[in-house]
Design an enzyme around this catalytic site. Structure first.
Site, PDB file in Angstrom:
ATOM      1  N   CYS A  15       0.875  -1.158   0.000  1.00 45.51           N
ATOM      2  CA  CYS A  15       0.000   0.000   0.000  1.00 45.51           C
ATOM      3  C   CYS A  15       0.920   1.219   0.000  1.00 45.51           C
ATOM      4  O   CYS A  15       2.118   1.091   0.255  1.00 45.51           O
ATOM      5  CB  CYS A  15      -0.891  -0.027   1.237  1.00 45.51           C
ATOM      6  N   CYS A  91      -4.123  -1.086  -2.353  1.00 43.21           N
ATOM      7  CA  CYS A  91      -4.644   0.260  -2.579  1.00 43.21           C
ATOM      8  C   CYS A  91      -4.393   0.644  -4.023  1.00 43.21           C
ATOM      9  O   CYS A  91      -3.410   0.219  -4.631  1.00 43.21           O
ATOM     10  CB  CYS A  91      -4.058   1.271  -1.602  1.00 43.21           C
ATOM     11  N   CYS A  99       6.603  -0.508  -9.285  1.00 36.37           N
ATOM     12  CA  CYS A  99       7.117  -1.277  -8.160  1.00 36.37           C
ATOM     13  C   CYS A  99       8.569  -1.654  -8.429  1.00 36.37           C
ATOM     14  O   CYS A  99       8.995  -1.743  -9.578  1.00 36.37           O
ATOM     15  CB  CYS A  99       6.310  -2.555  -7.963  1.00 36.37           C
TER      16      CYS A  99
END
Length: 167
Positions: A15, A91, A99
């Site tokens: 998140c 989220c 990422c």
């Protein structure tokens, strides 16, 4: 891709702030996974502390909150970090971010859970938002724990975990 540790899987819940939803998912997966999962959580821009209402809701539901901390996802992209089998964003903001490259090329999925930290109003309204997030995560993690992960290849696992996220 065959998973190296058949029967036991490393999960990472992501998140942005790593203060509520991903923390709750970490606790739930560790508790409800019945030894099949070792779960962690992290954030792209961690707040540095776990939200006190998240801790309260977890404790009231009977879960231990000992040792929980808000941490950066970079900890899990470093050499020597545990190799993940599955990375789940909880989220929408984190799902849209770039990422890190995770060692071992884990399966990935996204579960959109409304942010309880964004809830406004009375203490009761805010607590209810946290309780609803916990309940949604709990339902999804029960479904995840019921999967025969060892029988799935990476692409099928990703599809099934994503389907769990769509309710």
């Amino acid at each position: 891709m065959e998973f190296a540790m058949q029967g036991h899987y490393n999960l990472l819940f992501l998140c942005t702030g790593n203060s509520a939803r991903s923390i709750m998912a970490e606790v739930l997966a560790n508790e409800l996974g019945h030894g099949r999962f070792t779960a962690w959580s992290a954030g792209s821009r961690p707040r540095g502390q776990v939200d006190p209402v998240a801790l309260q809701v977890l404790q009231e539901a009977g879960f231990s909150t000992q040792g929980l901390r808000s941490k950066s996802w970079s900890e899990f992209a470093q050499p020597g970090a545990p190799e993940m089998d599955l990375v789940i964003t909880v989220c929408d903001s984190a799902a849209g971010e770039s990422c890190p490259v995770w060692p071992g090329q884990p399966a990935t999925a996204h579960w959109s859970i409304p942010d309880p930290v964004a809830a406004t109003g009375s203490d009761e309204v805010v607590r209810k938002a946290f309780a609803q997030a916990l309940m949604a995560l709990q339902q999804r993690i029960h479904l995840l724990a019921a999967l025969r992960i060892e029988a799935l290849d990476r692409l099928v696992l990703e599809r099934q975990v994503r389907e769990i996220g769509h309710g």
